[in-house]
Design a protein around this motif. Sequence first.
Motif, PDB file in Angstrom:
ATOM      1  N   UNK A  24      44.524  33.781  32.599  1.00 58.46           N
ATOM      2  CA  UNK A  24      43.143  33.434  32.961  1.00 58.46           C
ATOM      3  C   UNK A  24      42.867  33.786  34.424  1.00 58.46           C
ATOM      4  N   UNK A  25      43.846  33.478  35.303  1.00 63.56           N
ATOM      5  CA  UNK A  25      43.659  33.780  36.726  1.00 63.56           C
ATOM      6  C   UNK A  25      43.544  35.289  36.949  1.00 63.56           C
ATOM      7  N   UNK A  26      44.437  36.045  36.303  1.00 64.89           N
ATOM      8  CA  UNK A  26      44.401  37.512  36.459  1.00 64.89           C
ATOM      9  C   UNK A  26      43.093  38.069  35.896  1.00 64.89           C
ATOM     10  N   UNK A  27      42.662  37.527  34.734  1.00 61.74           N
ATOM     11  CA  UNK A  27      41.405  37.999  34.121  1.00 61.74           C
ATOM     12  C   UNK A  27      40.212  37.694  35.027  1.00 61.74           C
ATOM     13  N   UNK A  28      40.239  36.531  35.696  1.00 65.36           N
ATOM     14  CA  UNK A  28      39.134  36.160  36.607  1.00 65.36           C
ATOM     15  C   UNK A  28      39.033  37.163  37.755  1.00 65.36           C
ATOM     16  N   UNK A  29      40.189  37.480  38.350  1.00 62.46           N
ATOM     17  CA  UNK A  29      40.186  38.445  39.462  1.00 62.46           C
ATOM     18  C   UNK A  29      39.781  39.832  38.944  1.00 62.46           C
ATOM     19  N   UNK A  30      40.274  40.182  37.746  1.00 60.69           N
ATOM     20  CA  UNK A  30      39.942  41.480  37.148  1.00 60.69           C
ATOM     21  C   UNK A  30      38.452  41.607  36.875  1.00 60.69           C
ATOM     22  N   UNK A  31      37.833  40.537  36.341  1.00 59.99           N
ATOM     23  CA  UNK A  31      36.392  40.564  36.057  1.00 59.99           C
ATOM     24  C   UNK A  31      35.585  40.720  37.347  1.00 59.99           C
ATOM     25  N   UNK A  32      36.047  40.046  38.407  1.00 56.22           N
ATOM     26  CA  UNK A  32      35.366  40.185  39.704  1.00 56.22           C
ATOM     27  C   UNK A  32      35.462  41.631  40.193  1.00 56.22           C
ATOM     28  N   UNK A  33      36.641  42.230  40.020  1.00 50.39           N
ATOM     29  CA  UNK A  33      36.833  43.623  40.461  1.00 50.39           C
ATOM     30  C   UNK A  33      35.918  44.563  39.684  1.00 50.39           C
TER      31      UNK A  33
END
Lengths: 71, 248
Positions: A24-33
């Motif tokens: 979830x944390x990686x996906x959150x940063x990925x979505x922001x990117x």
Amino acid sequence: MGVLAALGAEIAKMFAADFRLSLTAVATIGLCAVGLRLHALPPADLPFLLAGGIVAALAVGVVRGAPRDRR
Amino acid sequence: MPDLATAAPIVGAAFLASAVEVVEAFTIVLAVSVVRGPRPATLGTAAALALLALAVAVLGPLLAKVPIHGLQLTIGVLLTVFGLGWLRKAVLRAAGALPLHDEAAVFREQTSALQRQADAHDRAADWLAGVAAFKAVLLEGTEVVFIVLAVGARPGLLAPAALGAAAACAVVLAAGIAIRRPLSKIPENSLKFAVGALLTGFGVFWSAEGLGAPFPGGDWSILALVGLFLAAGAALASLARRRVARPA
């Protein structure tokens, strides 16, 4: 060999002790990117959205863990 | 030379995170020392510390060669994931959803396991005890190395991070040698809670920097982020405590 296997397990545990939380944390940063790259997110707002997303990920992880670990 | 706003959270994060890990390693080293004497405990610990210092000495300068934005994003993601794991576990422990880590119980288990091992392999007992100390320091130290490299992954910050970790080792060892017992009185979960918030704060800050959208206020925003995660953690611990206390 036992020490190496334990070292590998320790490193895996560091980043994926709770795999869903890590994902979830990686996906959150990925979505922001992705949002930034597609100009869907203003750069000035991104840090706050990112921090909010990580707090939300933590909240989901805690709520998920509380009842499960009680049993 | 880094300024106070930059160096203080880095030294603090490295010190607190290292202290937690050193307390856990010390418990096992102490068990080795009690069962087989100080020689295998000292040799195992010294060998592991030498290997960990080598890892920092080799990987630190290598990281300096990586382009800064890519490095910040990679370290930011890893720190966020690592810190969130610590923070979540500390919140669940504070809420009573997970049992607290008990250094005295770990010490008892390790002592009896080493004693059984010594009874079964009398001639190799010192070697096996030394390996146990080596393994404990290496495994707990791996997290310290990651934290030192991660929070010190900007020009001039590796030394303050390493200083924080070294200070934690010195303080915990001095306390442990003085009382010659597991350091079970240390509020380990509160420390983990604080360290989880610190590492997650650093992780989010550097992820945003790595994405090219930094927080306003520069390095001072790290303190605000750490405060945000401490407050969020405390609120979630309270919420989780109510959920756990509620009858099923």
